[in-house]
Structure formats: structure tokens, C-alpha cells
Enzyme design. Structure first.
Site, mmCIF file in Angstrom:
data_model
loop_
_atom_site.group_PDB
_atom_site.id
_atom_site.type_symbol
_atom_site.label_atom_id
_atom_site.label_comp_id
_atom_site.label_asym_id
_atom_site.label_seq_id
_atom_site.Cartn_x
_atom_site.Cartn_y
_atom_site.Cartn_z
ATOM 1 C CG ASP A 191 40.663 36.436 40.920
ATOM 2 O OD1 ASP A 191 40.328 37.476 40.312
ATOM 3 O OD2 ASP A 191 40.800 36.386 42.157
ATOM 4 C CE1 TYR A 198 33.439 32.627 43.571
ATOM 5 C CE2 TYR A 198 32.077 34.001 44.994
ATOM 6 C CZ TYR A 198 32.837 33.837 43.853
ATOM 7 O OH TYR A 198 32.991 34.890 42.980
#
Length: 270
Positions: free
Chosen positions: A60, A118
Site C-alpha cells: 500500500d 513482513y
């Protein structure tokens, strides 16, 4: 009359690192800066033909990557240095190619991936940072990293992550398989490290937002398990900011033999 012989097509994989703070996300969009658009432009200059890339994970706006993987097809035969040094020379300073590897026809950066990893970096200090301010999320209340780690362990395994899924998520299912989630402190920095087969939209940031509430003693350790069981996004905490999130690794079957690089970001060990 004989048919015109078609040139061979080469499939190439690249490891990509980028600071996402000045981009509206990975995916190419009209009239806004994207990482994909900058990378495709640089690759097309080296290949001397239009190049379209496919990535492992579409991050994003504001999210960073140290371990993004992409692939593309081209008829241009180039040395590895052209796809690394040459492409980097045509990229802005906040995007870089880390490695290159020729891959077989059946490789796909997204669909061949078996897991994504992540890391979320929290700068846990009373005052905001000036250095690396767009690469960390500032949280001024003292955080208990060990408490956060204990609370997060209920997320391991295959679960319905509706409570940690963005309302606009387009995935067909909220079920994901989390392989590990670790929360550690490094001085003023708290690091949330999570690996799963895949992630629903905003899953990491929604988990981190709720873990910070536990770490600040605003919620009990049992709260994360309660949220997971409730399957209701309205009950969990606000989404953590994008600045602290990094895609650090993507796993593939060993037969593709892709290069391994330090996860990072920066000084963080693997």
C-alpha cells in the site's frame, strides 16, 4: 513463404528494495507515483522495449520493501549487470534492484510464492524521531514487547482473520495460515515480525494496531484471542500507520533457487 521467426522470450526475476514513503503504493495508477511505474520505466529503457512486471505482493501507499520479488518477460538478451547496475542507474534513489535471476517459464512472482514475511518497526519513545521518520511508526506510550509477543501467539496457525481484515478487502476468504509472529525490543525500537502464506488487506497493520493497545496495557493479553474469535473488525484497534511496515521476504520452492539477501531493514538481523 516462410513464417517470420520469433525471437526467444526470457523470463527474469528481480529482488527489489524501496522506500515507499513518496509513493502511492506498489501498483501502477494514473497520474500518481507508484513503484511499479518507476521500475517498468527503468526496465524498458534497458530492454529497449516495453516491459510489464508482476510482483509478489502489492504494498500500500507508504509501505516499504526490502524483499519484494518481481518477474517480467522480454526478448532483450542482457547481461546480469544490465538488469542490476543498468536498471539502478535509471531508477530514482529510493528504489533499487538487489539481485537478478533467470527463471523457468512456470515461475510467477505472485502465484509461485509459498509465504510472505513482513516486519513492522515501532519507534517507542516519548518524542518523535527526525532521522528515518518515514521508515518507522512513532508510538509515545511505553510498550511491553514481551506482553505483545505473548498475546500474539494465538494468531499462529490457520485462522479466520476477519477481525484484522480491512472492510474493503477483496479476498475471497479471510482464512490465512500464520507461521510465526514475534515481537522483540531493540533499544527504543519494537519490531513485530510475522510470516504467513498470504495476508488479507491491512492484516499486519490491524494486528499491530491491536498489539500496541496490549503493549500499552490498555487491553489485557487475552484481548487478541478474543478479537480473533469475534470475527468482527469493528472491535479491534485502529489500523497502524503505513510508515513502519516492510515486506522483507517472499518464500518460493527451492527448485527456483532464488538468491537470499539480508531481511533488514537496515541493521536488523535475519
Amino acid at each position: 513463404m516462410s513464417a517470420v521467426e520469433q525471437p526467444p522470450v526470457y523470463k527474469i526475476a528481480l529482488g527489489i528494495e524501496y522506500d515507499g514513503s513518496k509513493y502511492y503504493g506498489w501498483q501502477r495508477q494514473n497520474e500518481v507515483r507508484s513503484v511499479q511505474e518507476k521500475l517498468e520505466k527503468a526496465l524498458s529503457q534497458v530492454a529497449n522495449e516495453p516491459v510489464n512486471v508482476f510482483c509478489a505482493g502489492r504494498t500500500d501507499a507508504g509501505v516499504h520493501g526490502t524483499g519484494q520479488v518481481v518477474h517480467f518477460e522480454t526478448t532483450a538478451l542482457r547481461k546480469d549487470a544490465a538488469w542490476t547496475l543498468g536498471v539502478n542507474a535509471n531508477l530514482p534513489g529510493d528504489i533499487a534492484v538487489r539481485w537478478v535471476k533467470a527463471v523457468p517459464e512456470d515461475f510467477h512472482a505472485r502465484f509461485s510464492a509459498t509465504a510472505r514475511r513482513y516486519r513492522y518497526i515501532i519507534y517507542n519513545h516519548r518524542l518523535r524521531p527526525a532521522i528515518l521518520g518515514h521508515g518507522v511508526t512513532h508510538f509515545y506510550e511505553p510498550l511491553d514487547a514481551e506482553r505483545m509477543h505473548r498475546a500474539a501467539q494465538c494468531l499462529i496457525g490457520e485462522n479466520d482473520f476477519t477481525s484484522f481484515r480491512a472492510v474493503q478487502c477483496q479476498s475471497r476468504t479471510p482464512w490465512r495460515n500464520v507461521m510465526h509472529i514475534n515481537v522483540t525490543r531493540h533499544g527504543a525500537y519494537v519490531v513485530v515480525d510475522i510470516k504467513a502464506n498470504a495476508f488479507v488487506h491491512h492484516m499486519v497493520r490491524n494486528i499491530v494496531g491491536s498489539l500496541m493497545e496490549v503493549g500499552a496495557h490498555n487491553q489485557p493479553e487475552s484481548w487478541i484471542a478474543e478479537l480473533l474469535a469475534a470475527k468482527d473488525r469493528r472491535l479491534s484497534a485502529a489500523t497502524a500507520k503505513a510508515e513502519g511496515l516492510y515486506l522483507v521476504a517472499v518464500d518460493y520452492p527451492e527448485r527456483f533457487d532464488l538468491p537470499k539477501t539480508p531481511l533488514g531493514p537496515l541493521f536488523l538481523a535475519d
